[in-house]
Design a protein around this motif. Structure first.
Motif: not given
Length: 251
Positions: A21-32
Motif C-alpha cells: 500500500l502506498e500514498i502517492d499524493d495528499i492535497d488539502g492537508w498542508w495548507n489552511s
C-alpha cells in the motif's frame, strides 16, 4: 518518512495484509482551508473594517495505490478501500518526518477505485473535516486552585482547553487567562467534578450538562508560541485541584 492512518488502517505500508500500500499524493492537508469573512467597507475612507476570520471545512484528497500479491488479495484490498469511513467519521493521522497531526474526517463521496492491472489498484478519495483544525501533541497541566499554571503550545492557532476542577468551593470559583474571566457561580461540592469545555462553553458536573452555571463568561483559548499564566481562585472559600487539557492546534 510518511505515515497515513485512516480509521485505524495504515495506507502507506509496504507489508500490509493486502499487499504493498502506498500514498502517492495528499492535497488539502498542508495548507489552511479557505477563510470566510464578512467584509465591511469603510465609506469615504481607505480599506475595510476589521472582521473576524473563520474557516470553511477542510477537504483532504488522498491518492494511492495497492500492489497485491494475488488477484484474490487485490479484491480484498478493493473491499477494504471501498469500506473506509463507510460507517461514519473516523480519525485521520498523518506523520510526516516525525511531525504528527490528526483530524476527525468523514467521506465526501465514494472513493474512486480503478483496477489498472491484474494485481494493481489505484484509488482516490476525498475526505471532509467539518472541524477544520488539525491537532498535535496533547498537554495535561495539573495544579492547585489558587496557584498559577503556565500554559504553552507549539501550534499556529488558538487551542481551546478543557478544564477539570475538583475540591470543595461552596461559592463557586473563577478561571482567568490572558485577561479573560470565566466565573462559575455553581457551588462545587466535595466529591463532585466540574468539566468546562472552553470551545463550547459547556460545563458538565459528574458527566451531566449543568445549566445556569456562569456569571461572567469570557471563554478563553491558549495562544500559540507564547507562555500564558492560568489562574483559578475560589469566589468565597474553599480549595481544590485543577487540570487543563489541550492539544497543539493548527489551521
Amino acid at each position: 518518512m510518511l505515515s497515513v492512518i485512516l480509521g485505524g488502517v495504515e495506507l502507506n505500508d509496504p507489508s500490509s495484509p493486502w499487499g504493498y500500500l502506498e500514498i502517492d499524493d495528499i492535497d488539502g492537508w498542508w495548507n489552511s482551508p479557505a477563510a470566510k469573512q464578512d467584509q465591511n467597507s469603510r465609506v469615504n475612507q481607505d480599506g475595510d473594517y476589521p472582521a473576524e476570520t473563520y474557516y470553511e471545512s477542510r477537504f483532504i484528497t488522498l491518492a494511492g495505490a495497492l500492489a497485491a500479491p494475488s488477484a484474490s488479495a487485490r479484491w480484498a484490498g478493493y473491499e477494504m478501500i471501498s469500506g473506509l469511513l463507510a460507517q461514519g467519521e473516523r480519525k485521520l493521522t498523518i506523520n510526516a518526518d516525525g511531525n504528527t497531526r490528526w483530524a476527525i474526517v468523514g467521506r465526501n463521496g465514494q472513493p474512486e477505485i480503478d483496477v489498472v492491472a491484474n494485481r494493481l489498484i489505484e484509488y482516490q478519495m476525498t475526505l471532509k473535516a467539518t472541524d477544520p483544525y488539525k491537532y498535535g501533541k496533547p498537554h495535561e497541566e495539573p495544579g492547585a486552585v489558587g496557584a498559577a499554571i503556565d500554559l504553552f503550545h507549539r501550534g499556529n492557532a488558538i487551542a481551546w482547553p478543557v478544564i477539570t476542577v475538583t475540591g470543595s468551593m461552596p461559592g463557586g470559583y473563577e478561571l482567568t487567562l490572558g485577561g479573560r474571566l470565566v466565573e462559575v457561580i455553581k457551588p462545587l461540592a466535595s466529591g463532585s467534578t466540574h468539566t468546562i469545555d472552553m470551545r463550547t462553553g459547556i460545563l458538565k458536573e459528574n458527566g451531566d450538562r449543568a445549566m445556569k452555571v456562569f456569571g461572567t463568561a469570557e471563554y478563553f483559548g491558549i495562544k500559540p508560541g507564547v507562555v500564558q499564566s492560568f489562574w483559578s481562585t475560589p469566589r468565597t472559600t474553599g480549595s481544590g485541584s485543577v487540570k487543563i487539557n489541550f492539544n497543539d492546534t493548527y489551521i
